[in-house]
Design a protein around this motif. Structure first.
Motif, PDB file in Angstrom:
ATOM      1  N   LYS A  72      -8.356   1.872  15.132  1.00  0.00           N
ATOM      2  CA  LYS A  72      -9.624   1.940  15.871  1.00  0.00           C
ATOM      3  C   LYS A  72     -10.059   0.545  16.326  1.00  0.00           C
ATOM      4  O   LYS A  72     -10.609   0.387  17.418  1.00  0.00           O
ATOM      5  N   PHE A  73      -9.792  -0.457  15.504  1.00  0.00           N
ATOM      6  CA  PHE A  73     -10.040  -1.837  15.933  1.00  0.00           C
ATOM      7  C   PHE A  73      -9.173  -2.173  17.150  1.00  0.00           C
ATOM      8  O   PHE A  73      -9.630  -2.786  18.112  1.00  0.00           O
ATOM      9  N   GLU A  74      -7.915  -1.771  17.094  1.00  0.00           N
ATOM     10  CA  GLU A  74      -6.991  -2.064  18.194  1.00  0.00           C
ATOM     11  C   GLU A  74      -7.405  -1.331  19.466  1.00  0.00           C
ATOM     12  O   GLU A  74      -7.309  -1.884  20.574  1.00  0.00           O
ATOM     13  N   ALA A  75      -7.887  -0.099  19.322  1.00  0.00           N
ATOM     14  CA  ALA A  75      -8.361   0.651  20.485  1.00  0.00           C
ATOM     15  C   ALA A  75      -9.590  -0.010  21.093  1.00  0.00           C
ATOM     16  O   ALA A  75      -9.723  -0.111  22.325  1.00  0.00           O
ATOM     17  N   PHE A  76     -10.505  -0.496  20.237  1.00  0.00           N
ATOM     18  CA  PHE A  76     -11.683  -1.199  20.743  1.00  0.00           C
ATOM     19  C   PHE A  76     -11.270  -2.481  21.462  1.00  0.00           C
ATOM     20  O   PHE A  76     -11.860  -2.853  22.486  1.00  0.00           O
ATOM     21  N   ALA A  77     -10.258  -3.148  20.952  1.00  0.00           N
ATOM     22  CA  ALA A  77      -9.788  -4.396  21.565  1.00  0.00           C
ATOM     23  C   ALA A  77      -9.352  -4.176  23.009  1.00  0.00           C
ATOM     24  O   ALA A  77      -9.563  -5.052  23.860  1.00  0.00           O
ATOM     25  N   THR A  78      -8.777  -3.023  23.315  1.00  0.00           N
ATOM     26  CA  THR A  78      -8.336  -2.764  24.686  1.00  0.00           C
ATOM     27  C   THR A  78      -9.515  -2.707  25.649  1.00  0.00           C
ATOM     28  O   THR A  78      -9.365  -2.960  26.842  1.00  0.00           O
ATOM     29  N   LYS A  79     -10.700  -2.390  25.132  1.00  0.00           N
ATOM     30  CA  LYS A  79     -11.908  -2.360  25.970  1.00  0.00           C
ATOM     31  C   LYS A  79     -12.628  -3.711  25.961  1.00  0.00           C
ATOM     32  O   LYS A  79     -13.205  -4.126  26.965  1.00  0.00           O
ATOM     33  N   ALA A  80     -12.594  -4.381  24.811  1.00  0.00           N
ATOM     34  CA  ALA A  80     -13.331  -5.641  24.663  1.00  0.00           C
ATOM     35  C   ALA A  80     -12.645  -6.814  25.355  1.00  0.00           C
ATOM     36  O   ALA A  80     -13.314  -7.658  25.966  1.00  0.00           O
ATOM     37  N   LEU A  81     -11.323  -6.894  25.267  1.00  0.00           N
ATOM     38  CA  LEU A  81     -10.618  -8.065  25.796  1.00  0.00           C
ATOM     39  C   LEU A  81     -10.820  -8.263  27.300  1.00  0.00           C
ATOM     40  O   LEU A  81     -11.042  -9.409  27.730  1.00  0.00           O
ATOM     41  N   PRO A  82     -10.807  -7.225  28.130  1.00  0.00           N
ATOM     42  CA  PRO A  82     -11.068  -7.463  29.557  1.00  0.00           C
ATOM     43  C   PRO A  82     -12.472  -8.030  29.821  1.00  0.00           C
ATOM     44  O   PRO A  82     -12.652  -8.843  30.732  1.00  0.00           O
ATOM     45  N   ILE A  83     -13.450  -7.626  29.030  1.00  0.00           N
ATOM     46  CA  ILE A  83     -14.811  -8.164  29.171  1.00  0.00           C
ATOM     47  C   ILE A  83     -14.811  -9.650  28.834  1.00  0.00           C
ATOM     48  O   ILE A  83     -15.386 -10.477  29.554  1.00  0.00           O
ATOM     49  N   LEU A  84     -14.143 -10.011  27.749  1.00  0.00           N
ATOM     50  CA  LEU A  84     -14.113 -11.401  27.313  1.00  0.00           C
ATOM     51  C   LEU A  84     -13.298 -12.278  28.261  1.00  0.00           C
ATOM     52  O   LEU A  84     -13.678 -13.417  28.551  1.00  0.00           O
ATOM     53  N   LYS A  85     -12.204 -11.758  28.773  1.00  0.00           N
ATOM     54  CA  LYS A  85     -11.336 -12.541  29.660  1.00  0.00           C
ATOM     55  C   LYS A  85     -12.009 -12.866  30.988  1.00  0.00           C
ATOM     56  O   LYS A  85     -11.566 -13.774  31.698  1.00  0.00           O
ATOM     57  N   ALA A  86     -13.086 -12.176  31.304  1.00  0.00           N
ATOM     58  CA  ALA A  86     -13.814 -12.452  32.538  1.00  0.00           C
ATOM     59  C   ALA A  86     -14.415 -13.858  32.538  1.00  0.00           C
ATOM     60  O   ALA A  86     -14.816 -14.358  33.584  1.00  0.00           O
ATOM     61  N   ASP A  87     -14.478 -14.504  31.363  1.00  0.00           N
ATOM     62  CA  ASP A  87     -15.028 -15.868  31.314  1.00  0.00           C
ATOM     63  C   ASP A  87     -13.974 -16.921  31.668  1.00  0.00           C
ATOM     64  O   ASP A  87     -14.234 -18.112  31.596  1.00  0.00           O
ATOM     65  N   GLY A  88     -12.771 -16.467  32.040  1.00  0.00           N
ATOM     66  CA  GLY A  88     -11.740 -17.389  32.505  1.00  0.00           C
ATOM     67  C   GLY A  88     -10.778 -17.861  31.435  1.00  0.00           C
ATOM     68  O   GLY A  88      -9.837 -18.608  31.734  1.00  0.00           O
ATOM     69  N   GLN A  89     -10.971 -17.447  30.197  1.00  0.00           N
ATOM     70  CA  GLN A  89     -10.066 -17.829  29.119  1.00  0.00           C
ATOM     71  C   GLN A  89      -9.172 -16.644  28.755  1.00  0.00           C
ATOM     72  O   GLN A  89      -9.518 -15.498  29.007  1.00  0.00           O
ATOM     73  N   GLU A  90      -8.047 -16.953  28.132  1.00  0.00           N
ATOM     74  CA  GLU A  90      -7.210 -15.901  27.559  1.00  0.00           C
ATOM     75  C   GLU A  90      -7.752 -15.612  26.161  1.00  0.00           C
ATOM     76  O   GLU A  90      -7.982 -16.525  25.377  1.00  0.00           O
ATOM     77  N   TRP A  91      -7.999 -14.347  25.856  1.00  0.00           N
ATOM     78  CA  TRP A  91      -8.558 -13.962  24.558  1.00  0.00           C
ATOM     79  C   TRP A  91      -7.546 -13.137  23.781  1.00  0.00           C
ATOM     80  O   TRP A  91      -6.708 -12.449  24.365  1.00  0.00           O
TER      81      TRP A  91
END
Length: 197
Positions: A29-48
């Motif tokens: 479930k953490f890994e599934a959430f990561a698939t949604k969270a990482l694109p939001i975080l990567k919008a700041d220009g960094q690799e997350w």
């Protein structure tokens, strides 16, 4: 998404039994959430990157909580401001975390940055809370922020975590609103993170 029955993993009394449940029930479930969270975080220009807690250092005692941390560093997260989605036996939480393991060069600059976001913290809704230790299941109201920043400057082993807590039994557990609210909290906290990086 997370449900009320997920908290039952913490009923397993021994290390092996609890870790088996965490690995098979919570970590996916953490890994599934990561698939949604990482694109939001990567919008700041960094690799997350997502770092799911493995609890490898534990030899006898079962963990009281477990988490996935998000940081722009493939090798680790504790040494920098990061986000953390985690679970205790009675709540799920999402924090922007500044922990005690900061790099020495960042320690000199992080306290002033924490002070700079005081107004942004004050503008957060009442759904948001503070914690001063990621390994203790206790929270404080946002009004305590300035006091925690002062403590962070003076006490070596202190931390500041800002986020939301969703208690076991909350009606959002088990439905799409939970994920929507967690992602909304992440988006709300991202501008604060950007001032701390």
């Amino acid at each position: 998404m997370f449900t009320n029955s997920d908290f039952d993993v913490f009923l397993a009394p021994d290390l092996e039994g609890r870790m088996e449940k965490i690995r098979t029930i919570i970590d996916p479930k953490f890994e599934a959430f990561a698939t949604k969270a990482l694109p939001i975080l990567k919008a700041d220009g960094q690799e997350w990157y997502a770092h799911v807690a493995k609890h490898r250092m534990r030899k006898t005692n079962a963990p009281d909580n477990t988490w996935v941390a998000f940081a722009p560093n493939k090798r680790g997260y504790k040494m920098m401001p990061h986000f953390e989605l985690g679970m205790w036996a009675d709540n799920l939480y999402l924090y922007l975390a500044v922990e005690e393991n900061m790099k020495p060069d960042q320690l000199a600059t992080i306290a002033p940055k924490l002070r700079e976001i005081t107004d942004l913290v004050a503008q957060l809704s009442d759904d948001f809370v503070l914690s001063q230790n990621h390994m203790v299941n206790e929270n404080q109201p946002l009004a305590a922020y300035e006091k925690l920043v002062e403590r962070y400057q003076q006490v070596k082993a202190s931390e500041i975590l800002i986020g939301i807590k969703i208690n076991q039994g909350d009606v959002r557990l088990g439905n799409a609103q939970l994920e929507a609210d967690l992602l909304a909290a992440l988006k709300t906290l991202l501008p604060l993170y950007q001032k701390l990086r």
